[in-house]
Design a protein around this motif. Structure first.
Motif, mmCIF file in Angstrom:
data_model
loop_
_atom_site.group_PDB
_atom_site.id
_atom_site.type_symbol
_atom_site.label_atom_id
_atom_site.label_comp_id
_atom_site.label_asym_id
_atom_site.label_seq_id
_atom_site.Cartn_x
_atom_site.Cartn_y
_atom_site.Cartn_z
ATOM 1 N N ILE A 23 -41.667 -58.407 -49.959
ATOM 2 C CA ILE A 23 -42.026 -59.046 -48.800
ATOM 3 C C ILE A 23 -43.762 -59.310 -49.118
ATOM 4 C CG2 ILE A 23 -42.545 -59.222 -46.470
ATOM 5 C CD1 ILE A 23 -39.689 -57.675 -46.164
ATOM 6 N N ALA A 24 -44.212 -58.147 -49.153
ATOM 7 C CA ALA A 24 -45.727 -57.908 -49.702
ATOM 8 C C ALA A 24 -46.198 -59.115 -50.768
ATOM 9 C CB ALA A 24 -46.089 -56.527 -49.794
ATOM 10 N N VAL A 25 -45.454 -59.350 -51.569
ATOM 11 C CA VAL A 25 -45.953 -60.216 -52.720
ATOM 12 C C VAL A 25 -45.580 -61.407 -52.576
ATOM 13 C CG1 VAL A 25 -46.139 -58.186 -54.314
ATOM 14 C CG2 VAL A 25 -43.959 -59.561 -54.370
ATOM 15 N N GLY A 26 -44.666 -61.836 -51.471
ATOM 16 C CA GLY A 26 -44.267 -63.117 -51.105
ATOM 17 C C GLY A 26 -42.906 -63.595 -51.837
ATOM 18 N N GLU A 27 -42.231 -62.669 -52.376
ATOM 19 C CA GLU A 27 -40.847 -63.185 -52.918
ATOM 20 C C GLU A 27 -39.693 -63.303 -51.871
ATOM 21 O OE1 GLU A 27 -39.253 -61.030 -56.200
ATOM 22 O OE2 GLU A 27 -41.162 -60.184 -56.815
ATOM 23 N N PHE A 28 -40.044 -62.533 -50.584
ATOM 24 C CA PHE A 28 -39.130 -63.000 -49.118
ATOM 25 C C PHE A 28 -40.399 -63.304 -48.386
ATOM 26 C CE2 PHE A 28 -36.036 -59.508 -50.729
ATOM 27 C CZ PHE A 28 -35.070 -60.384 -51.244
ATOM 28 N N ARG A 29 -40.141 -64.318 -47.815
ATOM 29 C CA ARG A 29 -41.186 -65.006 -46.946
ATOM 30 C C ARG A 29 -41.215 -64.756 -45.538
ATOM 31 N NH1 ARG A 29 -39.946 -70.111 -45.073
ATOM 32 N NH2 ARG A 29 -37.798 -71.151 -46.159
ATOM 33 N N PRO A 30 -42.202 -64.980 -44.737
ATOM 34 C CA PRO A 30 -41.963 -64.741 -43.147
ATOM 35 C C PRO A 30 -40.721 -65.836 -42.705
ATOM 36 C CG PRO A 30 -44.323 -64.785 -43.866
ATOM 37 C CD PRO A 30 -43.631 -65.173 -45.059
ATOM 38 N N GLY A 31 -39.841 -65.321 -41.886
ATOM 39 C CA GLY A 31 -38.842 -66.258 -41.261
ATOM 40 C C GLY A 31 -37.377 -66.358 -42.173
ATOM 41 N N GLN A 32 -37.694 -65.552 -43.350
ATOM 42 C CA GLN A 32 -36.527 -65.788 -44.535
ATOM 43 C C GLN A 32 -35.139 -64.934 -43.953
ATOM 44 O OE1 GLN A 32 -37.488 -65.451 -48.673
ATOM 45 N NE2 GLN A 32 -35.363 -65.072 -48.991
ATOM 46 N N HIS A 33 -34.159 -65.438 -43.971
ATOM 47 C CA HIS A 33 -32.970 -64.763 -43.519
ATOM 48 C C HIS A 33 -32.679 -63.722 -44.867
ATOM 49 C CE1 HIS A 33 -28.556 -64.062 -43.239
ATOM 50 N NE2 HIS A 33 -28.944 -63.541 -42.337
ATOM 51 N N LEU A 34 -32.503 -62.433 -44.461
ATOM 52 C CA LEU A 34 -32.175 -61.522 -45.351
ATOM 53 C C LEU A 34 -30.723 -61.153 -45.064
ATOM 54 C CD1 LEU A 34 -35.436 -59.057 -45.178
ATOM 55 C CD2 LEU A 34 -34.923 -61.054 -46.807
ATOM 56 N N ASP A 35 -29.627 -61.708 -46.215
ATOM 57 C CA ASP A 35 -28.445 -61.516 -45.835
ATOM 58 C C ASP A 35 -27.860 -59.978 -46.807
ATOM 59 O OD1 ASP A 35 -25.624 -62.746 -45.409
ATOM 60 O OD2 ASP A 35 -25.496 -62.112 -47.115
ATOM 61 N N GLU A 36 -27.095 -59.383 -45.959
ATOM 62 C CA GLU A 36 -26.711 -57.941 -46.530
ATOM 63 C C GLU A 36 -25.884 -58.162 -47.933
ATOM 64 O OE1 GLU A 36 -24.776 -55.616 -43.536
ATOM 65 O OE2 GLU A 36 -26.539 -55.332 -42.200
ATOM 66 N N THR A 37 -25.063 -58.915 -47.767
ATOM 67 C CA THR A 37 -24.227 -58.980 -48.710
ATOM 68 C C THR A 37 -24.868 -59.640 -50.078
ATOM 69 O OG1 THR A 37 -22.207 -59.797 -47.470
ATOM 70 C CG2 THR A 37 -22.127 -60.467 -49.651
ATOM 71 N N ASP A 38 -25.590 -60.585 -49.974
ATOM 72 C CA ASP A 38 -26.772 -61.027 -51.032
ATOM 73 C C ASP A 38 -27.584 -60.111 -51.661
ATOM 74 O OD1 ASP A 38 -25.685 -63.712 -50.836
ATOM 75 O OD2 ASP A 38 -27.418 -64.640 -49.546
ATOM 76 N N VAL A 74 -39.224 -56.372 -40.634
ATOM 77 C CA VAL A 74 -38.200 -57.617 -40.457
ATOM 78 C C VAL A 74 -37.674 -57.358 -38.953
ATOM 79 C CG1 VAL A 74 -37.366 -57.102 -42.718
ATOM 80 C CG2 VAL A 74 -36.174 -55.891 -40.917
ATOM 81 N N VAL A 75 -36.888 -58.450 -38.402
ATOM 82 C CA VAL A 75 -36.557 -58.333 -37.079
ATOM 83 C C VAL A 75 -35.094 -58.746 -37.322
ATOM 84 C CG1 VAL A 75 -36.855 -59.673 -35.083
ATOM 85 C CG2 VAL A 75 -38.795 -59.292 -36.368
ATOM 86 N N THR A 76 -34.401 -58.186 -36.534
ATOM 87 C CA THR A 76 -32.870 -58.527 -36.290
ATOM 88 C C THR A 76 -32.763 -59.161 -34.882
ATOM 89 O OG1 THR A 76 -32.447 -56.556 -37.592
ATOM 90 C CG2 THR A 76 -30.424 -57.541 -36.347
ATOM 91 N N ARG A 77 -31.906 -60.359 -35.012
ATOM 92 C CA ARG A 77 -31.886 -61.382 -34.039
ATOM 93 C C ARG A 77 -30.301 -61.703 -33.892
ATOM 94 N NH1 ARG A 77 -36.839 -65.497 -35.822
ATOM 95 N NH2 ARG A 77 -38.795 -64.170 -35.223
ATOM 96 N N ARG A 136 -27.019 -63.546 -33.801
ATOM 97 C CA ARG A 136 -26.535 -64.870 -34.428
ATOM 98 C C ARG A 136 -27.622 -65.449 -35.737
ATOM 99 N NH1 ARG A 136 -26.243 -65.561 -29.074
ATOM 100 N NH2 ARG A 136 -27.982 -67.036 -29.096
ATOM 101 N N ARG A 137 -28.678 -64.837 -35.726
ATOM 102 C CA ARG A 137 -29.691 -64.884 -37.108
ATOM 103 C C ARG A 137 -29.289 -63.919 -38.096
ATOM 104 N NH1 ARG A 137 -35.272 -67.297 -36.703
ATOM 105 N NH2 ARG A 137 -34.823 -67.292 -39.131
ATOM 106 N N GLY A 138 -29.021 -62.754 -37.610
ATOM 107 C CA GLY A 138 -28.925 -61.457 -38.507
ATOM 108 C C GLY A 138 -30.520 -61.001 -38.584
ATOM 109 N N THR A 139 -30.914 -60.649 -39.726
ATOM 110 C CA THR A 139 -32.365 -60.113 -40.092
ATOM 111 C C THR A 139 -33.071 -60.683 -40.777
ATOM 112 O OG1 THR A 139 -31.207 -57.841 -40.124
ATOM 113 C CG2 THR A 139 -33.579 -58.002 -41.367
ATOM 114 N N VAL A 140 -34.433 -61.151 -40.498
ATOM 115 C CA VAL A 140 -35.304 -62.220 -41.066
ATOM 116 C C VAL A 140 -36.488 -61.358 -41.118
ATOM 117 C CG1 VAL A 140 -34.110 -64.245 -39.926
ATOM 118 C CG2 VAL A 140 -36.027 -62.902 -38.865
ATOM 119 N N VAL A 141 -37.203 -61.510 -42.348
ATOM 120 C CA VAL A 141 -38.779 -61.277 -42.417
ATOM 121 C C VAL A 141 -39.357 -61.702 -41.337
ATOM 122 C CG1 VAL A 141 -40.703 -61.132 -43.994
ATOM 123 C CG2 VAL A 141 -38.480 -61.615 -44.853
#
Length: 229
Positions: free
Chosen positions: A19-34, A59-62, A64-69
């Motif tokens: 997340i810090a280096v931008g590989e996962f960007r703000p608002g991106q969904h983080l899927d547990e299975t993936d 990260v934030v858990t919402r 119906r959206r799951g976890t997002v950055v």
């Protein structure tokens, strides 16, 4: 053999760094299975790692959206930098009064490492050396609670602080500002140290414009695609 706890902590550190280096960007969904497939683990340590990151506000858990950055809007971002500036100022004020000679040497070594990264025109290397420099000041405050608060907010701001270092000539300006801070700390000038660190971190004027431009750049990045071997 790694325990589930150790695996989750290791995953937390890895995801936080991505997340810090931008590989996962703000608002991106983080899927547990993936993520489990990507890192070759079960979903349990992934879930625990995401819970840890959520408790840190990274990260934030919402529903119906799951976890997002976590996404930070411009106003909140500036407010967070204002608080960061005051925490840094407090750490610096105490460090100027409390740092030992050995800690001065450690700070100078961190400062030298920043200079080498600057001279190499390597913003990614400077990003990490810069973190070490500021952490030396947190540690030098000899106030564990304050240092913990400073590190916590610094971690939430990492992706944005990293982008700031990519602004034209920012590495050189940052290093010059560090130099003033180092001199003030070694001289034992606590108020000057606090003022310099506050100015170093506060976002206003052209820095505000650069930060907003960086924020747009960060959120405009295309969604990364997972690749599995």
């Amino acid at each position: 053999m790694l325990t589930t706890k150790n695996r989750s902590e290791s995953l937390r550190e890895t995801i936080e760094e991505m997340i810090a280096v931008g590989e996962f960007r703000p608002g991106q969904h983080l899927d547990e299975t993936d993520l489990a497939i990507k890192f070759g683990v079960s979903r349990t340590p992934v879930r625990e790692a995401l819970i840890q990151l959520a408790s840190m506000g990274i990260v934030v858990t919402r529903p119906r959206r799951g976890t997002v950055v976590a996404e930070i809007g411009p106003r909140q971002l500036v407010e967070m930098f204002e608080v960061m500036a005051e925490l840094e100022a407090m750490c610096g004020r105490l460090a100027a009064r409390r740092m030992s000679g050995e800690e001065h040497a450690h700070l100078l070594a961190a400062h030298q490492a920043c200079m080498e990264a600057r001279d190499a025109h390597d913003p990614d290397s400077y990003f990490y050396k810069n973190e070490a420099f500021h952490d030396a000041i947190y540690e030098g405050s000899h106030n564990a609670f304050l240092a913990t608060q400073a590190r916590s907010l610094q971690r939430r701001l990492r992706p944005y602080r990293r982008l700031q270092l990519r602004v034209r000539d920012r590495l050189n300006v940052s290093y010059q500002e560090h130099d003033g801070v180092v001199q003030a700390i070694i001289a034992g000038n606590s108020e000057q140290t606090a003022d310099l660190l506050r100015q170093h971190v506060t976002v206003q004027g052209q820095r505000f414009a650069d930060l907003i431009a960086s924020l747009q750049q960060l959120t405009a990045m295309p969604e990364p695609q997972y690749t599995y071997n």
